[in-house]
Design a protein around this motif. Structure first.
Motif, PDB file in Angstrom:
ATOM      1  N   SER A 126      -4.265  -8.182   3.696  1.00 32.90           N
ATOM      2  CA  SER A 126      -4.735  -7.045   3.024  1.00 32.90           C
ATOM      3  C   SER A 126      -4.409  -5.632   3.686  1.00 32.90           C
ATOM      4  O   SER A 126      -4.634  -4.624   3.236  1.00 32.90           O
ATOM      5  CB  SER A 126      -5.955  -6.893   2.464  1.00 32.90           C
ATOM      6  N   GLU A 127      -3.956  -5.773   5.095  1.00 28.20           N
ATOM      7  CA  GLU A 127      -3.799  -4.582   5.838  1.00 28.20           C
ATOM      8  C   GLU A 127      -2.360  -3.829   5.310  1.00 28.20           C
ATOM      9  O   GLU A 127      -2.223  -2.677   5.217  1.00 28.20           O
ATOM     10  CB  GLU A 127      -3.504  -4.847   7.278  1.00 28.20           C
ATOM     11  N   LYS A 165       0.592  -1.043   0.073  1.00 25.96           N
ATOM     12  CA  LYS A 165       0.103  -0.027   0.014  1.00 25.96           C
ATOM     13  C   LYS A 165       0.818   1.248  -0.075  1.00 25.96           C
ATOM     14  O   LYS A 165       0.522   2.404  -0.410  1.00 25.96           O
ATOM     15  CB  LYS A 165      -1.065   0.164   1.314  1.00 25.96           C
ATOM     16  N   SER A 166       2.251   1.117   0.453  1.00 22.68           N
ATOM     17  CA  SER A 166       3.093   2.260   0.533  1.00 22.68           C
ATOM     18  C   SER A 166       4.411   1.579   0.706  1.00 22.68           C
ATOM     19  O   SER A 166       4.431   0.248   0.981  1.00 22.68           O
ATOM     20  CB  SER A 166       2.789   3.128   1.699  1.00 22.68           C
ATOM     21  N   TYR A 178      -1.136  -4.558   1.830  1.00 24.03           N
ATOM     22  CA  TYR A 178      -0.991  -4.553   0.505  1.00 24.03           C
ATOM     23  C   TYR A 178      -2.345  -4.267   0.012  1.00 24.03           C
ATOM     24  O   TYR A 178      -3.576  -4.340   0.324  1.00 24.03           O
ATOM     25  CB  TYR A 178      -0.642  -6.205   0.102  1.00 24.03           C
ATOM     26  N   ASN A 179      -2.307  -3.819  -1.410  1.00 20.14           N
ATOM     27  CA  ASN A 179      -3.366  -3.264  -2.435  1.00 20.14           C
ATOM     28  C   ASN A 179      -3.319  -4.454  -3.243  1.00 20.14           C
ATOM     29  O   ASN A 179      -2.461  -4.820  -3.858  1.00 20.14           O
ATOM     30  CB  ASN A 179      -3.344  -2.260  -2.885  1.00 20.14           C
ATOM     31  N   GLN A 221       5.613   1.753   6.000  1.00 21.82           N
ATOM     32  CA  GLN A 221       4.549   1.212   6.949  1.00 21.82           C
ATOM     33  C   GLN A 221       5.390   0.669   8.239  1.00 21.82           C
ATOM     34  O   GLN A 221       4.855   0.446   9.294  1.00 21.82           O
ATOM     35  CB  GLN A 221       4.185  -0.169   6.029  1.00 21.82           C
TER      36      GLN A 221
END
Length: 309
Positions: free
Chosen positions: A112-113, A25-26, A115-116, A31
């Motif tokens: 999924s926390e 996600k970033s 990753y997209n 993270q």
């Protein structure tokens, strides 16, 4: 006299994981920094953390190769060691790391926390299962072949995909019901196989998994080598050096996921420009084809416009 029906081929369709099915996600270091500050560790910059994280991973790779599999450590403890080595310099020497730091980071990067999913991931994978007249595939088996530790199945499950327990290195066939409908039929991770792409042995491992999957569906009747050799084997990934080269070295066909449109080799046609062609026809002429998205690949292969009823 009516012409004989064209016999449909079977398709083994495998995917890379990171960068193809999902992405962070970033940046990972950002993270890590976010979680550490939530746990009460402060007094560091993101650049400092990035430097310590890279050094910790290099140290752990040197001492415990293959995410700890080769030394019996295991991936979970491998990552716990990385986290502890990364953050130790940022806490007083007489203090332990916050007890929730390692569990929070381990959970984040196994779900999924952290990753997209690739846009349209779930409907795209499920579309490949549907019968269609254009591509003429009788059976479709879907696998994941990736350079990774063993967190990939849990990450994909967290996106809502139905993930089979079948993975390279497991031996319990009873855990794979022959008629179970999965979105992903098996996993071949470098953690289990012991080699990484572009080594052709990880693709050979996937071919073994195909044989196991076919055998499970037949309640124990093994397919012949000639039968498995007749399957069209296609690999989809986002890195030319690992994915395209690895697939080619193993005698597979490669689809390059080129979402940014930066791969310009003339011999690699774009599927978006070949709507009237069949996949096996294209591979008879080209070593690699490219596509802009998983949704585009699914629509091209199935004729199903994703997102429309």
């Amino acid at each position: 006299m009516a012409s004989a029906a064209v016999k449909k081929r079977n398709l083994l369709l495998c995917f890379d994981a990171f960068g193809t099915l999902f992405s962070p996600k970033s940046p990972v270091a950002q993270q890590y920094a976010q979680v550490a500050r939530q746990c009460g560790i402060t007094g560091f910059t993101d650049d400092e953390l990035q430097s310590h994280l890279v050094a910790a991973m290099k140290k752990e790779r040197r001492e415990n190769p293959n995410y700890g599999k080769d030394t019996g450590l295991g991936a979970s403890q491998w990552w716990a060691n990385v986290i502890q080595t990364t953050f130790k310099p940022f806490v007083p020497s007489n203090q332990a790391l916050p007890p929730n730091l390692v569990p929070k980071l381990m959970h984040r990067f196994a779900s999924s926390e952290g990753y997209n999913e690739e846009s349209g991931l779930v409907p795209a994978l499920r579309a490949f299962r549907r019968q269609n007249s254009r591509q003429r595939f009788e059976k479709v088996v879907i696998g994941v072949v990736t350079n990774s530790d063993d967190r990939v199945p849990s990450i994909l499950s967290s996106f809502g995909l139905r993930v089979s327990p079948l993975r390279y290195g497991t031996t319990d066939e009873s855990s794979v019901p022959p008629e179970e409908a999965y979105d992903i039929d098996f996993h071949c991770m470098s953690y289990d196989v012991g080699v990484e792409k572009p080594d052709s042995r990880i693709f050979e491992a996937a071919e073994l998994m195909l044989g196991r999957r076919v055998m499970a569906k037949r309640s124990g009747e093994a397919p012949t080598p000639a039968e498995l050799g007749s399957w069209l084997k296609v690999y989809v990934g986002d890195e030319h050096a690992k994915d395209v080269v690895g697939a080619a070295n193993a005698g597979w066909n490669a689809v390059l996921l080129d979402s940014e449109g930066i791969y310009t080799e003339a011999e690699a046609p774009s599927l978006e420009d070949c709507s009237a062609r069949r996949l096996d026809e294209l591979f008879a002429e080209h070593a690699v084809v490219k596509v802009r998205s998983l949704q585009g690949l699914a629509t091209w292969m199935t004729g199903i416009e994703l997102g429309r009823r």
